[in-house]
Design a protein around this motif. Sequence first.
Motif, PDB file in Angstrom:
ATOM      1  N   GLU A  46       0.760  -6.167   1.681  1.00  0.00           N
ATOM      2  CA  GLU A  46       1.840  -6.075   0.702  1.00  0.00           C
ATOM      3  C   GLU A  46       1.542  -5.087  -0.431  1.00  0.00           C
ATOM      4  O   GLU A  46       2.421  -4.375  -0.897  1.00  0.00           O
ATOM      5  N   ALA A  47       0.274  -5.054  -0.885  1.00  0.00           N
ATOM      6  CA  ALA A  47      -0.074  -4.175  -2.009  1.00  0.00           C
ATOM      7  C   ALA A  47      -0.305  -2.730  -1.571  1.00  0.00           C
ATOM      8  O   ALA A  47      -0.458  -1.847  -2.414  1.00  0.00           O
ATOM      9  N   ARG A  48      -0.345  -2.499  -0.257  1.00  0.00           N
ATOM     10  CA  ARG A  48      -0.489  -1.136   0.301  1.00  0.00           C
ATOM     11  C   ARG A  48      -1.784  -0.437  -0.126  1.00  0.00           C
ATOM     12  O   ARG A  48      -1.821   0.779  -0.291  1.00  0.00           O
ATOM     13  N   ILE A  49      -2.855  -1.194  -0.343  1.00  0.00           N
ATOM     14  CA  ILE A  49      -4.151  -0.587  -0.635  1.00  0.00           C
ATOM     15  C   ILE A  49      -4.835  -0.272   0.691  1.00  0.00           C
ATOM     16  O   ILE A  49      -4.900  -1.133   1.568  1.00  0.00           O
ATOM     17  N   PRO A  50      -5.317   0.943   0.886  1.00  0.00           N
ATOM     18  CA  PRO A  50      -5.968   1.284   2.163  1.00  0.00           C
ATOM     19  C   PRO A  50      -7.150   0.359   2.455  1.00  0.00           C
ATOM     20  O   PRO A  50      -7.920   0.022   1.558  1.00  0.00           O
ATOM     21  N   TYR A  51      -7.270  -0.033   3.707  1.00  0.00           N
ATOM     22  CA  TYR A  51      -8.350  -0.935   4.113  1.00  0.00           C
ATOM     23  C   TYR A  51      -9.561  -0.098   4.502  1.00  0.00           C
ATOM     24  O   TYR A  51      -9.803   0.183   5.673  1.00  0.00           O
ATOM     25  N   GLU A  52     -10.300   0.338   3.494  1.00  0.00           N
ATOM     26  CA  GLU A  52     -11.466   1.189   3.682  1.00  0.00           C
ATOM     27  C   GLU A  52     -12.633   0.605   2.898  1.00  0.00           C
ATOM     28  O   GLU A  52     -12.437  -0.197   1.988  1.00  0.00           O
ATOM     29  N   PHE A  53     -13.846   1.055   3.216  1.00  0.00           N
ATOM     30  CA  PHE A  53     -15.032   0.515   2.535  1.00  0.00           C
ATOM     31  C   PHE A  53     -14.890   0.629   1.024  1.00  0.00           C
ATOM     32  O   PHE A  53     -15.102  -0.338   0.290  1.00  0.00           O
ATOM     33  N   GLY A 204       9.411  -6.141  -2.818  1.00  0.00           N
ATOM     34  CA  GLY A 204      10.410  -5.322  -3.505  1.00  0.00           C
ATOM     35  C   GLY A 204       9.850  -4.101  -4.204  1.00  0.00           C
ATOM     36  O   GLY A 204      10.495  -3.560  -5.117  1.00  0.00           O
ATOM     37  N   MET A 205       8.667  -3.629  -3.800  1.00  0.00           N
ATOM     38  CA  MET A 205       8.107  -2.450  -4.455  1.00  0.00           C
ATOM     39  C   MET A 205       8.939  -1.213  -4.134  1.00  0.00           C
ATOM     40  O   MET A 205       9.491  -1.082  -3.039  1.00  0.00           O
ATOM     41  N   LYS A 206       8.985  -0.308  -5.104  1.00  0.00           N
ATOM     42  CA  LYS A 206       9.723   0.939  -4.963  1.00  0.00           C
ATOM     43  C   LYS A 206       8.749   2.117  -4.904  1.00  0.00           C
ATOM     44  O   LYS A 206       7.660   2.069  -5.471  1.00  0.00           O
ATOM     45  N   ASP A 207       9.189   3.177  -4.243  1.00  0.00           N
ATOM     46  CA  ASP A 207       8.400   4.396  -4.305  1.00  0.00           C
ATOM     47  C   ASP A 207       8.717   5.120  -5.610  1.00  0.00           C
ATOM     48  O   ASP A 207       9.504   4.626  -6.433  1.00  0.00           O
ATOM     49  N   ASN A 208       8.131   6.268  -5.831  1.00  0.00           N
ATOM     50  CA  ASN A 208       8.295   6.957  -7.115  1.00  0.00           C
ATOM     51  C   ASN A 208       9.665   7.607  -7.287  1.00  0.00           C
ATOM     52  O   ASN A 208       9.968   8.139  -8.358  1.00  0.00           O
ATOM     53  N   ASP A 209      10.503   7.535  -6.237  1.00  0.00           N
ATOM     54  CA  ASP A 209      11.889   7.998  -6.344  1.00  0.00           C
ATOM     55  C   ASP A 209      12.863   6.838  -6.479  1.00  0.00           C
ATOM     56  O   ASP A 209      14.078   7.044  -6.475  1.00  0.00           O
ATOM     57  N   ASP A 212      13.308   1.669  -1.837  1.00  0.00           N
ATOM     58  CA  ASP A 212      12.539   0.550  -1.305  1.00  0.00           C
ATOM     59  C   ASP A 212      11.484   1.056  -0.329  1.00  0.00           C
ATOM     60  O   ASP A 212      11.737   1.993   0.450  1.00  0.00           O
ATOM     61  N   LEU A 213      10.303   0.440  -0.373  1.00  0.00           N
ATOM     62  CA  LEU A 213       9.263   0.777   0.601  1.00  0.00           C
ATOM     63  C   LEU A 213       9.601   0.144   1.951  1.00  0.00           C
ATOM     64  O   LEU A 213      10.373  -0.822   2.028  1.00  0.00           O
ATOM     65  N   GLU A 214       9.021   0.697   2.993  1.00  0.00           N
ATOM     66  CA  GLU A 214       9.232   0.126   4.316  1.00  0.00           C
ATOM     67  C   GLU A 214       8.693  -1.300   4.371  1.00  0.00           C
ATOM     68  O   GLU A 214       7.785  -1.672   3.633  1.00  0.00           O
ATOM     69  N   GLU A 215       9.267  -2.096   5.253  1.00  0.00           N
ATOM     70  CA  GLU A 215       8.814  -3.469   5.415  1.00  0.00           C
ATOM     71  C   GLU A 215       7.343  -3.511   5.823  1.00  0.00           C
ATOM     72  O   GLU A 215       6.860  -2.612   6.529  1.00  0.00           O
ATOM     73  N   TYR A 218       3.029  -6.820   9.584  1.00  0.00           N
ATOM     74  CA  TYR A 218       1.997  -7.853   9.532  1.00  0.00           C
ATOM     75  C   TYR A 218       1.070  -7.827  10.741  1.00  0.00           C
ATOM     76  O   TYR A 218       0.083  -8.562  10.776  1.00  0.00           O
ATOM     77  N   SER A 219       1.393  -6.991  11.722  1.00  0.00           N
ATOM     78  CA  SER A 219       0.458  -6.850  12.838  1.00  0.00           C
ATOM     79  C   SER A 219      -0.745  -6.004  12.428  1.00  0.00           C
ATOM     80  O   SER A 219      -1.799  -6.062  13.053  1.00  0.00           O
ATOM     81  N   VAL A 220      -0.573  -5.234  11.343  1.00  0.00           N
ATOM     82  CA  VAL A 220      -1.680  -4.436  10.827  1.00  0.00           C
ATOM     83  C   VAL A 220      -2.770  -5.381  10.316  1.00  0.00           C
ATOM     84  O   VAL A 220      -2.492  -6.357   9.614  1.00  0.00           O
TER      85      VAL A 220
END
Length: 256
Positions: A46-53, A204-209, A212-215, A218-220
């Motif tokens: 949901e927070a769209r933070i990359p899953y990296e080390f 309900g997060m928005k992009d900088n324009d 709405d962000l894409e749904e 949850y399979s990720v």
Amino acid sequence: PAETKAFFAKMWDKYSLKEQHKRSILGEKLFRSAQYRANDLTWYREARIPYEFRTRHAILTMHIWFLHKRLLADRVDPHAALLVQEELFDILWNDSQSRIRAEGVNELTVNKHLKDVQQLTFKHCTHYDHAFHEYGDNPKRRFEELALAVWMHVLNRDEESYDDQLKRLAAYVEYQYANIVMGVPDSYFWEGRIPWGNIPDFSGMKDNDGNDLEEVDYSVLSSEELPKPWMKMLTFAGEAYYWNTETDETTWKRPL
């Protein structure tokens, strides 16, 4: 005499086997609490933070910093709190080594990578310190500085990050700082029980324009999901095993 007693009491706290054991247990409980919170997949879905080390370590660092500030503010036993803080960071560095090894790096480079991680961690923590110290009486400027800290250290200066995302994460840092440093009862804290409260609502997060962000897909990261109350742990060599936080059971086999 009072000063002498205080001195010997401090030496007892630091060197007695009983107090070292108590400190080790509390440090471990505090660290596992932060780790469990940081492992929540909400940050990476949901927070769209990359899953990296680096980003995962930054979310863990954020929660360790909250505990660090609570220990610095302790009024029950400030000297014991400082010793617990040392224990907490020792556990963090040991855990970092395990996670570095789990990345498959050459063993000869582990210590170098650890030093890099430690440097990033200290820069991250001191940026939060700066925001609260320099702008304690200026909520607007403090919030802006926290958002900058999140952008630099959590999102790794990602130019494509969203203002909406930054604001929600910065608001979480403000809320959690007040919650952990001033809101958690001493009796809870000294038992290692941390009521973190809710993770921010990132719906309900928005992009900088303003779109709405894409749904959320949850399979990720479904391969990282575990049934509660299981946690993925790592041995010193970086090998995965699983720990039930309620029963204290451990197993090499992934729980279904």
